[in-house]
Design a protein around this motif. Sequence first.
Motif, PDB file in Angstrom:
ATOM      1  N   CYS A  46     -50.402 -17.932 -20.486  1.00 17.90           N
ATOM      2  CA  CYS A  46     -50.918 -19.153 -21.101  1.00 17.90           C
ATOM      3  C   CYS A  46     -52.433 -19.203 -20.910  1.00 17.90           C
ATOM      4  N   GLU A  47     -53.155 -19.403 -22.008  1.00 19.98           N
ATOM      5  CA  GLU A  47     -54.619 -19.404 -21.925  1.00 19.98           C
ATOM      6  C   GLU A  47     -55.161 -20.657 -21.232  1.00 19.98           C
ATOM      7  N   GLU A  48     -54.302 -21.662 -21.024  1.00 18.71           N
ATOM      8  CA  GLU A  48     -54.763 -22.891 -20.390  1.00 18.71           C
ATOM      9  C   GLU A  48     -54.407 -22.941 -18.903  1.00 18.71           C
ATOM     10  N   CYS A  49     -53.131 -22.795 -18.564  1.00 21.85           N
ATOM     11  CA  CYS A  49     -52.720 -22.871 -17.162  1.00 21.85           C
ATOM     12  C   CYS A  49     -52.635 -21.506 -16.488  1.00 21.85           C
ATOM     13  N   GLN A  50     -52.798 -20.453 -17.281  1.00 21.22           N
ATOM     14  CA  GLN A  50     -52.794 -19.071 -16.777  1.00 21.22           C
ATOM     15  C   GLN A  50     -51.442 -18.614 -16.227  1.00 21.22           C
ATOM     16  N   HIS A  69     -50.085 -19.202 -28.128  1.00 16.41           N
ATOM     17  CA  HIS A  69     -50.939 -18.694 -27.055  1.00 16.41           C
ATOM     18  C   HIS A  69     -50.955 -19.625 -25.849  1.00 16.41           C
ATOM     19  N   LYS A  70     -50.123 -20.685 -25.897  1.00 12.72           N
ATOM     20  CA  LYS A  70     -49.988 -21.597 -24.769  1.00 12.72           C
ATOM     21  C   LYS A  70     -48.514 -21.795 -24.460  1.00 12.72           C
ATOM     22  N   CYS A  71     -48.229 -22.055 -23.191  1.00 11.30           N
ATOM     23  CA  CYS A  71     -46.843 -22.337 -22.824  1.00 11.30           C
ATOM     24  C   CYS A  71     -46.444 -23.696 -23.388  1.00 11.30           C
ATOM     25  N   CYS A 113     -48.143 -26.878 -21.784  1.00  8.18           N
ATOM     26  CA  CYS A 113     -49.529 -27.146 -22.180  1.00  8.18           C
ATOM     27  C   CYS A 113     -49.600 -27.593 -23.632  1.00  8.18           C
ATOM     28  N   ARG A 114     -48.696 -27.090 -24.458  1.00  5.88           N
ATOM     29  CA  ARG A 114     -48.688 -27.534 -25.858  1.00  5.88           C
ATOM     30  C   ARG A 114     -48.228 -28.986 -25.965  1.00  5.88           C
ATOM     31  N   ASP A 135     -51.593 -28.787 -31.394  1.00 10.41           N
ATOM     32  CA  ASP A 135     -50.540 -27.845 -31.768  1.00 10.41           C
ATOM     33  C   ASP A 135     -49.334 -28.516 -32.402  1.00 10.41           C
TER      34      ASP A 135
END
Length: 397
Positions: free
Chosen positions: A350-354, A369-371, A374-375, A382
């Motif tokens: 995930c590009e936000e929470c890694q 590109h996010k879990c 996070c979406r 999103d």
Amino acid sequence: MDPLCVQESLPVPEGGGENVWSSDRLSQIPFQILRGHRGAVSSCHFCCQDTKLLTSSHDQTARLWDLSSCTSICDYGGEHTAPISQCSPTQDNRRMVTSSYDKTVKFWDMETGKVLGSVNLDGLVTSCNVSGDGRLVGCSVDVDNAVYIIDFTTASKVQHIKDQHTSTITRCCFDPEGQRVCSVSSDRSIILWDMIAQRTTIRINGAHGNVISDCSFSNNGRLLCTASWDKCVKLWDVNTGEFRHSGPNTLLHGHIGSVSSCIFSEDGSILVSGGYDKRIIMWDVNSACKKLVLKGHTDWVLDVALSTNKKWILSASKDSTLRLWNIENCEEIPAVIENKKAIGPRHAQCEECQKPFPIMHWDNTNVTHKCVFCRLSAPSKDTDHLPPVPPTVSTPV
């Protein structure tokens, strides 16, 4: 044309392809047959930004084809006196090299069809490959189980690599940087030769259980794929040397006979292989599983190529024909969907929470590109890609 449509092949004049697209009944992939060579087609390439095809044959000629019409537009013949084992174009598609069992390597101007130079070697030349910058040519020869490095401009030998293999070298190729040469052999070993240090930096003995027939680097130079008569394709991480600890990734349950060729897509996500079982197989590199099997040739598939845009597969066969397969819509056919389900999910970060999260193979990675957490926390960004939220149902008191 509807990719699920099946049509019968029609007669075709010499030097051209079918004037209608046919479809493999099992894979449901449209294809065209290219006829013109009078012997086994030994190698094939896409060139000129995927608008042209370059092929060579045991009929002692090479040909340039127009992709849109599937017709031969240039015949490079009259120079070799024995079967051509391989052809290799320069990256700018202005020149090419052909290797032959007549013990010569010839340098061609692709536009004019004229020979720019010729080099005589000691034995049968089993393969040739041009470095990415077009300066050097690597050739494997059966005498001394050797590899010659030749300067393209001067047609002079600059390195002679011998005593590395104990049996005939079947194929050699440069890495993308042109700093290493890989050679594979019927002695079942893989050798990586450093061009600067002029020594072997990686030697893998017993890499396969039978003759190794082909090798190819991924575009980033990290992975090396090898094809073998042991019915396997293997992926080797030669950049980090991870294979020394965990071994290679072996692609199984695909070919039912010896594998003759293998090549990566430009982005390294797909690998295509062809075999003596007359099959072409498209593999998912990340999962090391097959995506699609193509059938139709009536004899061994000797070489395969994949277009830069991943819309086309080209296969060359001992049956003297080529097949151009349109795989642009292959993700939508049942065979590919079923194989994806069998593979199961893969993981992305995930590009936000890694944090890692699962993605199914049919998900669009450009969107996903996010879990999911996070979406959901940022629905405004999103919303279009989230599943619809069920309406709230109030319970009467």
